[in-house]
Motif scaffolding. Structure first.
Motif, PDB file in Angstrom:
ATOM      1  N   ASN A   1      -9.630   2.652  -4.284  1.00  0.00           N
ATOM      2  CA  ASN A   1      -9.877   4.064  -4.645  1.00  0.00           C
ATOM      3  C   ASN A   1      -8.644   4.885  -4.986  1.00  0.00           C
ATOM      4  N   TYR A   2      -7.431   4.354  -4.755  1.00  0.00           N
ATOM      5  CA  TYR A   2      -6.261   5.238  -4.844  1.00  0.00           C
ATOM      6  C   TYR A   2      -6.074   5.887  -6.207  1.00  0.00           C
ATOM      7  N   LYS A   3      -6.521   5.205  -7.260  1.00  0.00           N
ATOM      8  CA  LYS A   3      -6.298   5.758  -8.606  1.00  0.00           C
ATOM      9  C   LYS A   3      -7.067   7.050  -8.831  1.00  0.00           C
TER      10      LYS A   3
ATOM     11  N   MET B   1      -8.689   1.872   0.364  1.00  0.00           N
ATOM     12  CA  MET B   1      -7.588   2.591  -0.301  1.00  0.00           C
ATOM     13  C   MET B   1      -7.176   1.886  -1.583  1.00  0.00           C
ATOM     14  N   LYS B   2      -7.063   0.550  -1.535  1.00  0.00           N
ATOM     15  CA  LYS B   2      -6.668  -0.210  -2.720  1.00  0.00           C
ATOM     16  C   LYS B   2      -7.674  -0.028  -3.851  1.00  0.00           C
TER      17      LYS B   2
ATOM     18  N   ARG C   1      -2.492  11.448  -1.898  1.00  0.00           N
ATOM     19  CA  ARG C   1      -3.006  10.153  -1.442  1.00  0.00           C
ATOM     20  C   ARG C   1      -2.812   9.940   0.053  1.00  0.00           C
TER      21      ARG C   1
ATOM     22  N   LEU D   1       0.818  -1.215   0.000  1.00  0.00           N
ATOM     23  CA  LEU D   1       0.000   0.000   0.000  1.00  0.00           C
ATOM     24  C   LEU D   1       0.856   1.271   0.000  1.00  0.00           C
TER      25      LEU D   1
ATOM     26  N   ARG E   1      -1.330  11.353  -6.772  1.00  0.00           N
ATOM     27  CA  ARG E   1      -0.330  10.728  -5.909  1.00  0.00           C
ATOM     28  C   ARG E   1       0.074  11.613  -4.729  1.00  0.00           C
TER      29      ARG E   1
ATOM     30  N   TYR F   1      -5.486  11.706   2.012  1.00  0.00           N
ATOM     31  CA  TYR F   1      -6.746  10.967   1.841  1.00  0.00           C
ATOM     32  C   TYR F   1      -6.731   9.726   2.737  1.00  0.00           C
ATOM     33  N   TRP F   2      -5.594   9.017   2.729  1.00  0.00           N
ATOM     34  CA  TRP F   2      -5.431   7.800   3.540  1.00  0.00           C
ATOM     35  C   TRP F   2      -5.585   8.103   5.029  1.00  0.00           C
TER      36      TRP F   2
ATOM     37  N   MET G   1       1.508   5.518  -2.122  1.00  0.00           N
ATOM     38  CA  MET G   1       1.211   6.827  -1.524  1.00  0.00           C
ATOM     39  C   MET G   1       2.469   7.666  -1.310  1.00  0.00           C
TER      40      MET G   1
END
Lengths: 106, 234
Positions: free
Chosen positions: B124-126, B121-122, B133, B92, B130, B136-137, B96
């Motif tokens: 939605n991260y796209k 997260m996996k 991220r 993960l 970057r 957001y996390w 990020m």
């Protein structure tokens, strides 16, 4: 007793945080598009799947009192509901708790 | 510092209709009730979720304490079941990493690595740049962590009213939710084989060693899936 509970909690959190923290340290040297990243990605999904499957097939705690066949029926029918509702997460989850309670009360 | 825009965007992910809050809340209510039943007081129960925030680890701790295990037993048992957090973190954090972000954010926010936040997260991260991220996390993690702590509190308070049938109902919600969420994230050959092999080998290894089954089963299943996937892509 109280001190031993606090110590147990501290030991548990230390054992848990160490895996996370070493993970961050390792991540600093790993690129997103490298082979090793893809390997770790496979490991993460496979260990998670292993854990969830173990919880269902060899549960500890209250779930172990539910018959093996009942657990399998609940899981398979929940996955069917998941596909029928176009991969909605709420319906199968609520469905599983209700159907388990229904089967259990008979 | 943390960008409020992305922090709140992450925080609000638990408000959606199919939010992980339900599954996470249900199982943490069960944990709160379990803590009360094994003799923890309210502060200790909340403190435990606050510091550990990993359900299988808390369960193992409770079980080891019930059978009178030593602190070393607890450490070893918890470490074995929670070592899955290591590959989860490594798969993960590189997504990020950004050089404009300070390191303390990564060191502290790794505490939020647990199935629910990780899968959000996996998946939605796209959709997040970057650079943002990590903020957001931190939002996602704060939200799921808070739910876990509040649910532990509620479970402790409600413990006397939760009969066995309700506890069983709460216990099934968690694996069903995460199983569906994992099936939902099966999109590449490599991930599909990881999940399927892991689900087969994990329980299979249980017959050999209940303590080591997740670690060994996961390691072997993931490595086979990786090799198969690399061959399949070429």
């Amino acid at each position: 007793m109280t001190t031993s509970v606090v110590l147990a909690i501290l030991v548990t959190s230390l054992a848990t945080f160490s895996s996370r923290f070493i993970g961050v340290i390792t991540s600093e040297k790993i690129k997103e598009n490298s082979k090793i990243f893809r390997w770790f990605n496979c490991l993460a999904y496979s260990t998670l799947a292993a854990l969830i499957a173990r919880v269902v097939i060899f549960p500890s705690g209250v779930l172990s009192e539910v018959d093996y066949l009942v657990r399998i029926i609940v899981i398979i029918s929940s996955i069917i509901v998941f596909y029928l509702t176009k991969k909605n997460l709420v319906y199968p989850t609520v469905f599983s708790a209700i159907i388990l309670a229904l089967i259990n009360s008979y | 510092m943390i960008s409020p825009k992305y922090f709140f965007k992450g925080l609000s992910c638990v408000k959606s209709f199919d939010s992980p809050a339900i599954a996470l809340g249900c199982c943490m209510v069960a944990i709160g009730a379990l803590f009360k039943n094994i003799g923890f007081n309210l502060q200790e129960s909340v403190f435990s979720t606050f510091l550990t925030y990993a359900l299988p680890g808390s369960l193992v701790m409770a079980e080891t304490m019930i059978i009178g295990g030593s602190l070393l037993n607890i450490f070893f048992a918890v470490w074995l079941v929670n070592s899955r957090l290591y590959p989860m973190t490594v798969s993960l954090m590189p997504l990020m990493m950004h050089k404009s972000q300070p390191k303390w954010k990564y060191y502290l926010s790794c505490h939020f690595v647990a199935v629910s936040a990780w899968l959000i997260m996996k998946n939605n991260y796209k959709s997040i740049d970057r650079e943002n991220r990590i903020d957001y996390w931190i939002g996602v993690g704060t939200a799921t962590w808070s739910i876990a702590i509040i649910a532990t509190f509620i479970g402790y308070i409600l413990a006397d009213y939760l009969n066995k049938d309700i506890m069983i109902g709460l216990a099934i919600v968690n694996p069903v939710y995460f199983m569906c969420m994992m099936i939902g994230s099966m999109k590449t050959f490599q991930i599909n084989s990881s999940v399927i092999l892991g689900a087969v080998l994990g329980p299979a290894f249980y017959l050999i060693s209940p303590e080591w089954c997740i670690l060994f089963g996961g390691l072997i299943a993931g490595t086979i899936a990786f090799v198969l996937g690399e061959k399949n892509d070429n």
